[in-house]
Scaffold this active site. Structure first.
Site, mmCIF file in Angstrom:
data_model
loop_
_atom_site.group_PDB
_atom_site.id
_atom_site.type_symbol
_atom_site.label_atom_id
_atom_site.label_comp_id
_atom_site.label_asym_id
_atom_site.label_seq_id
_atom_site.Cartn_x
_atom_site.Cartn_y
_atom_site.Cartn_z
ATOM 1 N N TYR A 127 40.272 -137.738 -11.176
ATOM 2 C CA TYR A 127 41.193 -138.882 -11.134
ATOM 3 C C TYR A 127 42.647 -138.415 -10.955
ATOM 4 O O TYR A 127 43.418 -139.023 -10.206
ATOM 5 C CB TYR A 127 41.065 -139.728 -12.405
ATOM 6 N N ARG A 134 46.985 -140.019 -3.618
ATOM 7 C CA ARG A 134 47.425 -141.403 -3.393
ATOM 8 C C ARG A 134 48.931 -141.460 -3.199
ATOM 9 O O ARG A 134 49.425 -142.107 -2.265
ATOM 10 C CB ARG A 134 46.992 -142.281 -4.562
ATOM 11 N N TYR A 186 54.164 -142.635 -17.073
ATOM 12 C CA TYR A 186 53.327 -141.911 -18.039
ATOM 13 C C TYR A 186 53.829 -140.474 -18.163
ATOM 14 O O TYR A 186 54.208 -139.846 -17.176
ATOM 15 C CB TYR A 186 51.869 -141.852 -17.545
ATOM 16 N N ARG A 199 51.318 -153.290 -13.402
ATOM 17 C CA ARG A 199 50.319 -153.880 -14.309
ATOM 18 C C ARG A 199 49.761 -155.195 -13.777
ATOM 19 O O ARG A 199 48.619 -155.559 -14.084
ATOM 20 C CB ARG A 199 50.940 -154.108 -15.685
ATOM 21 N N GLU A 299 37.171 -151.680 -19.102
ATOM 22 C CA GLU A 299 38.430 -152.089 -18.476
ATOM 23 C C GLU A 299 38.187 -153.443 -17.807
ATOM 24 O O GLU A 299 37.087 -153.716 -17.333
ATOM 25 C CB GLU A 299 38.834 -151.028 -17.446
HETATM 26 C C1 3EB Z 1 45.629 -147.429 -17.532
HETATM 27 O O1 3EB Z 1 46.118 -148.369 -18.138
HETATM 28 C C2 3EB Z 1 44.166 -147.517 -17.202
HETATM 29 O O2 3EB Z 1 45.230 -145.563 -11.137
HETATM 30 O O3 3EB Z 1 45.314 -147.422 -10.002
HETATM 31 C C3 3EB Z 1 44.302 -149.027 -14.612
HETATM 32 C C4 3EB Z 1 44.628 -149.671 -13.425
HETATM 33 C C5 3EB Z 1 44.214 -147.655 -14.641
HETATM 34 C C6 3EB Z 1 44.897 -148.935 -12.254
HETATM 35 C C7 3EB Z 1 45.135 -146.795 -11.069
HETATM 36 C C8 3EB Z 1 44.484 -146.925 -13.475
HETATM 37 C C9 3EB Z 1 44.825 -147.553 -12.294
HETATM 38 O O4 3EB Z 1 46.279 -146.409 -17.228
HETATM 39 C C10 3EB Z 1 43.825 -146.938 -15.893
#
Ligand code: 3EB
Length: 306
Positions: A127, A134, A186, A199, A299
């Site tokens: 990932y 990406r 992050y 989000r 999720e």
């Molecule tokens: C998170 O909150 C969970 O890499 O496109 C959620 C939605 C998550 C999209 C992405 C990853 C992605 O980090 C993981």
């Protein structure tokens, strides 16, 4: 399947997704999503617009457009591109080049499905490599902000990366969750390139909120490691926080289709029961998928209309 053929024959059918089906259709509007559905052997999702639809193929892309909306999808076999990073970069380069020359160039929502998403330790986790590729493939296309997205691991035998998107000739408005650190901020422990997504995205042209994959992440940390019920509760709190942040009323209803991605098949029935009880009447498609952090069991993503 007769339903699918009938839908494809209708004017205004922009895209058709099969979850768990085996037969591939040639129509560029059709995608065989590599995630199995727990609800039925095969489930259809159909996108429709209020206008005639044109469609085609461009390199590895399959696309359709109508009424100001654009659907585009790409499926690449990692064995042809050398791993998740290079494959993601190629996929996003092609999507960006195609969408960039369209009138519908506002990318609002992207779904990413890849094989063995948690394989590899630390920075070698697949990932995290996908996140690097990406970002490379995106280049500066999303300099003003990322679309809403989902990234989930599938259990298919072929190491296929599937990416599909919804774009529009009108921009959306990005929404963040005040309970969560924005993903692109992050800290380093989650990888050298943070995940590129918002989000949620509010779509004025649709009077709807497109909700990204939402899990039991609080701040930047995963909460309730390996506790399914607690993760579900936390996820619902996050979903409500997103609605509030978008200025929407609380709750989900029969018009709010959601998908729940469940890591372990044995948890599917419990997830279904929990959501039926907590979100009565809400259509939830429960899919077998791995969340991008090994400790997360479930999720949820989907839509809320105004
Ligand atoms: C998170 O909150 C969970 O890499 O496109 C959620 C939605 C998550 C999209 C992405 C990853 C992605 O980090 C993981």
């Amino acid at each position: 399947m007769a339903d699918a053929e009938a839908a494809l024959a209708e004017t205004g059918t922009l895209a058709l997704f099969d979850f768990g089906a085996r037969a591939r259709r040639d129509d560029p509007r059709c995608l065989q999503v590599a995630l199995e559905s727990f609800d039925a052997p095969s489930t259809l999702e159909i996108w429709q617009v209020d206008a005639p639809v044109e469609s085609g193929v461009a390199g590895d892309l399959r696309w359709s457009a109508g009424g100001g909306w654009l659907y585009a999808a790409i499926e690449l076999d990692e064995r042809d591109h050398g791993g998740p990073q290079a494959t993601a970069a190629r996929a996003y380069e092609q999507l960006r080049a195609f969408v960039g020359q369209r009138a519908e160039h506002h990318v609002l929502r992207i779904w990413n499905y890849m094989a063995a998403i948690n394989q590899g330790e630390g920075d070698a986790e697949r990932y995290k490599q996908f996140c690097i590729g990406r970002a490379e493939g995106m280049g500066d296309f999303f300099a003003e902000g990322f679309p809403a997205a989902t990234a989930i691991g599938h259990h298919g035998e072929v190491p296929l990366l599937q990416v599909y998107l919804l774009a529009c000739d009108q921009p959306g408005q990005r929404v963040e969750n005040p309970r969560q650190v924005s993903a692109w901020r992050y800290p380093r422990q989650y990888g050298s390139t943070p995940p590129s997504f918002a989000r949620a995205m509010s779509l004025p042209a649709l009077d709807a909120l497109a909700i990204s994959g939402t899990a039991a992440v609080v701040g930047h940390a995963s909460a309730h490691h390996d506790d399914l019920d607690a993760q579900l509760e936390e996820t619902l709190v996050n979903l409500e926080a997103l609605l509030a942040s978008a200025g929407m009323s609380a709750g989900f209803d029969t018009q709010s289709p959601l998908k729940a991605y469940v890591r372990h098949g044995v948890d599917a029935a419990r997830v279904n029961d929990f959501l039926q009880q907590r979100l009565p009447g809400v259509p939830v498609l429960v899919l077998h998928g791995d969340i991008c952090r090994g400790e997360l069991l479930v999720e949820i993503d989907g839509w809320r209309y105004v």
